[in-house]
Write a protein that holds these residues in place. Structure first.
Motif, short mmCIF file in Angstrom:
data_model
loop_
_atom_site.label_atom_id
_atom_site.label_comp_id
_atom_site.label_asym_id
_atom_site.label_seq_id
_atom_site.Cartn_x
_atom_site.Cartn_y
_atom_site.Cartn_z
N ARG A 173 0.83 -1.21 0.00
CA ARG A 173 0.00 0.00 0.00
C ARG A 173 0.86 1.26 0.00
O ARG A 173 0.55 2.24 -0.67
CB ARG A 173 -0.88 0.02 1.25
CG ARG A 173 -1.80 -1.16 1.36
CD ARG A 173 -3.16 -0.84 0.79
NE ARG A 173 -4.16 -1.75 1.29
CZ ARG A 173 -5.12 -2.28 0.55
NH1 ARG A 173 -5.20 -1.98 -0.73
NH2 ARG A 173 -6.00 -3.08 1.10
N ASP A 174 1.93 1.21 0.80
CA ASP A 174 2.81 2.38 0.87
C ASP A 174 3.44 2.66 -0.49
O ASP A 174 3.55 3.80 -0.92
CB ASP A 174 3.93 2.15 1.89
CG ASP A 174 3.41 2.27 3.31
OD1 ASP A 174 2.29 2.81 3.47
OD2 ASP A 174 4.10 1.81 4.24
N ASP A 210 1.12 4.16 -2.84
CA ASP A 210 0.85 5.57 -2.52
C ASP A 210 2.04 6.46 -2.83
O ASP A 210 1.92 7.69 -2.86
CB ASP A 210 0.53 5.70 -1.02
CG ASP A 210 -0.92 5.35 -0.73
OD1 ASP A 210 -1.70 5.23 -1.70
OD2 ASP A 210 -1.26 5.16 0.46
N SER A 219 -7.35 4.95 -5.13
CA SER A 219 -6.48 5.34 -4.04
C SER A 219 -6.26 4.14 -3.12
O SER A 219 -7.19 3.39 -2.81
CB SER A 219 -7.10 6.52 -3.30
OG SER A 219 -7.30 6.23 -1.96
N GLY A 220 -5.00 3.94 -2.71
CA GLY A 220 -4.68 2.77 -1.89
C GLY A 220 -4.40 1.54 -2.72
O GLY A 220 -4.03 0.50 -2.19
N GLY A 221 -4.58 1.63 -4.04
CA GLY A 221 -4.19 0.54 -4.91
C GLY A 221 -5.27 -0.48 -5.15
O GLY A 221 -6.40 -0.33 -4.70
N PRO A 222 -4.92 -1.57 -5.86
CA PRO A 222 -5.88 -2.62 -6.21
C PRO A 222 -6.48 -3.27 -4.97
O PRO A 222 -5.90 -3.20 -3.88
CB PRO A 222 -5.05 -3.65 -6.96
CG PRO A 222 -3.79 -2.97 -7.33
CD PRO A 222 -3.58 -1.86 -6.36
N VAL A 223 -7.60 -3.93 -5.16
CA VAL A 223 -8.20 -4.72 -4.07
C VAL A 223 -7.21 -5.82 -3.69
O VAL A 223 -6.70 -6.53 -4.56
CB VAL A 223 -9.53 -5.34 -4.55
CG1 VAL A 223 -10.06 -6.33 -3.52
CG2 VAL A 223 -10.56 -4.25 -4.81
N LEU A 224 -6.95 -5.93 -2.40
CA LEU A 224 -6.03 -6.95 -1.89
C LEU A 224 -6.83 -8.02 -1.14
O LEU A 224 -7.62 -7.69 -0.26
CB LEU A 224 -5.07 -6.32 -0.89
CG LEU A 224 -3.70 -5.84 -1.35
CD1 LEU A 224 -2.96 -5.20 -0.18
CD2 LEU A 224 -2.88 -7.00 -1.91
N ASP A 247 -8.35 -6.23 1.87
CA ASP A 247 -9.75 -5.85 1.68
C ASP A 247 -10.68 -7.04 1.86
O ASP A 247 -11.89 -6.89 1.84
CB ASP A 247 -9.93 -5.26 0.29
CG ASP A 247 -9.06 -4.02 0.11
OD1 ASP A 247 -9.26 -3.06 0.87
OD2 ASP A 247 -8.17 -4.04 -0.75
N ARG A 268 -3.77 6.02 9.35
CA ARG A 268 -4.80 6.43 8.38
C ARG A 268 -6.13 5.76 8.68
O ARG A 268 -6.16 4.71 9.33
CB ARG A 268 -4.38 6.00 6.98
CG ARG A 268 -3.05 6.61 6.58
CD ARG A 268 -2.78 6.23 5.17
NE ARG A 268 -1.34 6.09 5.00
CZ ARG A 268 -0.76 6.01 3.82
NH1 ARG A 268 -1.49 6.02 2.71
NH2 ARG A 268 0.53 5.89 3.73
N THR A 325 -10.25 2.06 6.38
CA THR A 325 -11.01 1.47 5.28
C THR A 325 -10.20 0.44 4.49
O THR A 325 -10.74 -0.55 4.03
CB THR A 325 -11.48 2.55 4.30
OG1 THR A 325 -10.39 3.45 4.11
CG2 THR A 325 -12.67 3.31 4.84
N ARG A 326 -8.87 0.65 4.34
CA ARG A 326 -8.07 -0.29 3.55
C ARG A 326 -7.11 -1.10 4.41
O ARG A 326 -6.26 -1.80 3.87
CB ARG A 326 -7.28 0.47 2.47
CG ARG A 326 -8.11 1.25 1.47
CD ARG A 326 -9.09 0.41 0.67
NE ARG A 326 -8.54 -0.61 -0.19
CZ ARG A 326 -8.11 -0.41 -1.44
NH1 ARG A 326 -8.15 0.80 -1.98
NH2 ARG A 326 -7.65 -1.40 -2.16
N GLY A 327 -7.19 -0.98 5.75
CA GLY A 327 -6.27 -1.74 6.60
C GLY A 327 -5.94 -0.94 7.85
O GLY A 327 -6.13 0.28 7.86
N ARG A 352 -1.67 1.71 9.41
CA ARG A 352 -0.94 2.33 8.29
C ARG A 352 -0.59 3.76 8.72
O ARG A 352 -1.46 4.61 8.82
CB ARG A 352 -1.81 2.34 7.04
CG ARG A 352 -2.31 0.94 6.65
CD ARG A 352 -3.18 1.01 5.41
NE ARG A 352 -2.46 1.58 4.30
CZ ARG A 352 -3.01 2.36 3.37
NH1 ARG A 352 -4.30 2.66 3.44
NH2 ARG A 352 -2.29 2.85 2.39
#
Lengths: 278, 710
Positions: A128-129, A132, A143-148, A166, B492, B495-497, B500
């Protein structure tokens, strides 16, 4: 529940031309996604390269790794490849990752087998980093990239999915096994303090036209599981009724997308499955 | 096929006779080391379901069983000076020698070659197309391929001895007897018209206290006969080489290899207290015979079908049996329970029978526990236990259901967003007795994410007042969970984890020691004197605002790896001063916070603690520590505990198993060892589960995951 189909990247006789043709036809068929499996020490195509190729000949299918063995890959390279497939496909990538099941895959890739779980968790945080990071392109389309998605059956796997991904991607089996894993994934999700619900994907092997070839492939691909190979092979869906029953069971268990993986490279498999799910 | 079965126990004989009956051309030999009339154990128990399966599998043996069976439908619990009887359980038992003689006779009639007194020296020398290991716990067939089967042994803690008696119990009977050495219990049931099984069980510690570790077989027998003399009356205890044992749960990842397959106790054992060893063994035999009927001569296919059919079912039984065994290991924890609750807890110990099941079996059992939990002994028209009100100090929680929705990270500078309020009001309108709101940050730097809700300004208090009023209007009590995020702060939105780091716009986090939560997170500042004062003031100020908002209760967050949990755990607290080191020192700061909050919060409203009761991590906080922590916090004014576990560190170790009710055992332990009211969480998804947990006295309140009902 949506239905996806696998791209035959590891079945005997899979040619480059055959894969592209398969992807094209899947895109025109009643399928929602195109899934690929991953194995290092096997006569199979690289999952992300295969999906990149598929991206070029498809317009609508979600492209999914089910799963990619993430710790055998360097994190930044994996991040860049995934972001590239995502960009090339217009944001259609779903990246399923797990530790895989075989030591020889790690050895062949020069990656460390011990500590692979912790490495996967670290990679999930870092992916994710990197997505970003403004210095490392391409920019993922969301934002945050593809579904993981994270796979695996241990408590640590469910926790990893809840903390860093996700959702959860199940490794296959009867609907009951999926339902049990899905409940665990949800419990870990709540425990981790994640809002909303995990995305839940399932997979099953099928072969409608291959005769004994599908069974032979299953026995070869899963030979490394020793005594379990018989049970895995017994799970191969070989009739339209069996596929419909599996679809019903998975839908009832709360699966959002069931990807049916072909156990042969025969293009007739795709047409036969299309008839069943249409 | 030429089939060699090792072991003439129930599974071996039953498999042999089924195979021979299905296809008389099979050549089947059963090898048994003991003589045909040798017996170990007294009786075995079957449920109605097992009998139905036996009837379907082979009618002649079923008929022979049927004549020899003793049936009963009740369970007696003899506890203190009361006997509580419940009905509708539907069991039967048969003397083991009788069972074996029926099976031997039928097998012989069908033409199975039974050979007794044959010791198998080398399994590899055995002749046959199919080798069946049905040779029990100490299986030589399994031992010869232990690696292929991936055998594991798990020792359970209690000591037990398997006696018989000429006293004929009329129903299944549990007897609990407190002594100066500790607690002993009896599992007794009739096996024929003359005798009963009489198993005496106790903990290792009590066994040693009583000197049983040094007694001979005869002395032990005399000791037990004396201990239960008032129950035995003029009857005797009988020994059949009965010695004290411990129970091992055996598991095998695979039950077959090459041409060899294992079944029954050789493949799996399940603690005797749910009486299922013989049942599982016979079901194995039926399944394997069926698999061969479907795949004649095809060993791999038949083995695969057999394992698919049996392994899942057996695993579930083993889990239930282990839960039951653990119950008996810990049962002295419940000796303060009223008899009705003691009985209900016992009947639901394995997780396989719930409140709803008992309602069907015997409505009177459920009625008597509902009256007790609802504090309405004279009533017959009662509420289910989980729907009864709970009194905590001056607070009345209208029912035992807690809803604690995970809040969206949508707050702006701590001001709760509209969706936070909506989620909490929805929880109240769904009917929760208690709505748990949180985590609520006590300061801007105490937030977890940039979007965490908080309560540190008068403006925040106004918002929370509106939320609390809406929750109360819907009929629920509102509790605020006050959190300082500690080293998990500055992240953060989730929503995504989780975990972070924020990067830009972030802040320096705080912890007892400068150890990052996870490798990818920045190191926190180690707390200094000024921090201690500031954070305590923040908690106190938030408590004052919360009081103004009208919240019914506060919960101080010592869980999930946040600041106060990180003080409690040796994994995150490595301080050398008065706030680190011993348990007492690690508790110091959380107790100071409890004190500060109590000082700023009305005395008539309760303050609870959300407590990490197990780090689930080597070197971390243990349940034993947590019991001690709960005791001390309760003494310092904590009125209840919300029992949590894990998440102390950001790495993989410390995951739960996430099975159904996976956190309830921990809550049970804190409640009944520290003697405090508790909230249990962790995959509780039905109201029936809540009724069961509350009625059994395992928790006072339960956090429901309501997804199933939405």
């Amino acid at each position: 529940m949506r239905i996806g189909i696998g791209l035959p990247t590891s079945t005997p006789g899979a040619t480059g031309h055959g894969l592209l043709d398969w992807a094209r036809r899947a895109d025109e068929g009643p399928f929602s996604s195109l899934g690929v499996v991953d194995r290092m020490v096997y006569d199979s195509y690289d999952p992300l390269v295969a999906l990149a190729a598929a991206a070029g000949v498809t317009t609508r299918l979600t492209l999914c790794t089910m799963i990619a063995i993430s710790p055998i890959r360097r994190t930044a390279v994996l991040a860049k490849q995934a972001a590239s497939v995502d960009a090339i496909s217009g944001g259609r990538l779903v990246l399923g990752v797990s530790i895989g099941a075989r030591r020889d895959d790690y050895e062949a890739a020069g990656a460390q087998y011990a500590g692979r779980g912790a490495q996967l968790s670290r990679q999930l945080a870092e992916l994710r980093d990197i997505w970003d990071d403004e210095q490392v392109g391409p920019r993922p389309s969301s934002s945050g990239g593809p579904v993981l998605l994270v796979g695996g059956g241990s408590g640590a796997s469910f926790q990893r999915a809840a903390r860093h991904a996700d959702g959860y991607v199940h490794g296959g089996g009867p609907p009951r096994a999926f339902a049990s894993a899905a409940d665990k994934a949800r419990a870990a999700w709540v425990e981790a303090g994640r809002p909303g619900e995990p995305t839940l994907w399932g997979q099953s092997y099928f072969s409608l036209t291959g005769g004994g070839a599908g069974d032979a492939y299953m026995r070869d691909y899963y030979a490394f599981t020793g005594g379990f190979v018989e049970r895995i092979a017994a799970g191969l869906l070989t009739t339209p009724e069996a596929i419909r029953e599996q679809i019903r069971g998975y839908a009832d268990a709360g699966c959002e997308e069931l990807v049916l993986l072909p156990a042969t490279s025969d293009p007739a498999e795709l047409d036969a499955l299309a008839d069943v799910v249409a | 096929m030429k089939i060699t079965v090792v072991g003439a126990g129930p599974s071996g004989l039953y498999f042999a006779l089924l195979m021979k009956r299905n296809d008389p051309s099979h050549e089947i030999t059963v090898l048994e080391r003991n003589p045909p009339d040798a017996t170990y154990g007294w009786g075995v128990v079957f449920s109605e379901d097992t009998l139905a399966e036996l009837r379907d599998a082979d009618y002649p043996t079923y008929l022979a069983f049927d004549e020899a069976l003793v049936r009963w439908s009740a369970i007696d619990v003899r506890y203190r000076d009361r006997t509580l009887r419940s009905f509708g359980h539907g069991f039967s038992a048969i003397a083991r020698p009788k069972l074996l003689s029926i099976l031997q006779e039928r097998a012989r009639d069908l033409g199975v070659d039974l050979r007794f007194g044959v010791e198998v020296a080398d399994v590899n020398e055995l002749d046959g197309d199919l080798i069946v290991g049905a040779d029990g716990v100490r299986s030589v067939v399994r031992a010869a391929s232990e690696k292929q089967f991936a055998t594991t042994w798990e020792g359970l803690g209690s000591r037990y001895v398997w006696y018989g008696t000429d006293l004929v119990f009329d129903v299944f009977t549990f007897i609990f007897r407190q002594t100066k050495y500790g607690l002993f219990q009896v599992h007794g049931y009739p096996i024929d018209g003359q005798r009963s099984t009489f198993i005496v069980e106790t903990t290792e510690q009590t066994w040693r206290n009583a000197g049983l570790d040094r007694m001979t077989e005869q002395e032990s027998l005399a000791f037990c006969a004396d201990l239960f003399a008032d129950h035995l009356g003029e009857h005797r205890l009988l020994s059949n080489a009965s010695v004290w044992r411990t129970f091992d749960t055996i598991r095998n990842r695979s039950w077959s290899t090459g041409k060899t397959v294992i079944m029954g106790d050789a493949a799996h054992t399940a603690h005797f207290s749910i009486g299922s060893g013989t049942k599982l063994a016979i079901e194995d035999a039926v399944a394997l015979a069926k698999a061969f009927a479907a795949h004649p001569e095809n060993l791999p296919a038949a083995f695969a079908e057999y394992e698919l059919e049996r392994q899942g079912a057996v695993e579930r039984f083993q889990e239930a049996a282990t839960d039951s065994a653990r119950y008996f290991e810990q049962v002295s924890r419940y000796l303060d329970f009223e008899p009705e609750q003691f009985e209900f807890n016992l009947l639901t110990r394995s997780g396989r029978i719930t409140y709803a099941d008992l309602e069907l079996r015997d409505p009177a059992v459920v009625n008597r526990i509902d009256r007790l939990v609802g504090a309405a002994p004279q009533r017959i028209v009662t509420q289910p236990s989980g729907m009864t009100p709970l009194q905590i100090g001056d607070l009345t929680v209208p029912n035992r259901v807690v809803l604690a929705p995970v809040l969206a990270d949508s707050s702006d500078e701590g001001t709760p967003g509209a969706d936070v309020r909506a989620a909490l009001v929805e929880a109240a309108e769904a009917g929760a007795g208690l709505v748990m709101a949180g985590p609520v940050a006590v300061s801007a730097h105490g937030r977890i994410t940039s979007g965490s809700p908080g309560l540190w300004t008068a403006a925040h208090a106004g918002e929370w007042q509106a939320v609390v009023a809406a929750v109360r209007a819907a009929g629920s009590a509102a509790a605020l969970r006050l959190t300082h995020s500690g080293r998990r702060g500055s992240t953060r939105p989730r929503t995504r984890g989780v975990d972070r780091p924020l990067g830009r716009g972030g802040w320096t986090t705080l912890a007892p020691s400068a150890i990052p939560y996870a490798p990818w997170m920045p190191a926190p500042a180690a707390a200094e004197e000024q921090h201690f004062r500031d954070v305590a003031e923040d908690f106190a100020a938030t408590a004052s605002f919360a009081a103004q908002s009208g919240a019914a209760a506060l919960v101080i967050d010592c869980s999930d790896g946040y600041l106060l949990a990180s003080f409690l755990s040796p994994l995150s607290n490595q301080r050398m001063d008065g706030y680190g080191g011993s348990l007492e020192n690690r508790l110091r700061y959380p107790l100071e916070i409890l004190d500060a909050v109590r000082g700023a919060w009305p005395a008539d409203r309760p303050v609870g603690v959300r407590l990490v009761a197990d780090d689930r991590h080597r070197g971390g906080l243990t349940p034993d520590d947590a019991v001690e922590i709960a005791r001390r916090m309760a003494a310092a004014g904590a009125a209840f505990f919300d029992v949590a576990a894990g998440l102390t560190v950001g790495t993989d170790a410390g995951a739960g198993d996430y099975r159904r009710l996976y956190q309830v055992q921990l809550a049970d332990r804190i409640r009944n060892e520290a003697g405090v009211p508790v909230i249990a969480g962790g995959r509780i998804t039905t109201l029936d589960e809540i009724n069961t947990v509350v009625a059994a006295g395992r928790a006072d309140l339960c956090v429901l995951d309501p997804r199933r009902y939405r």
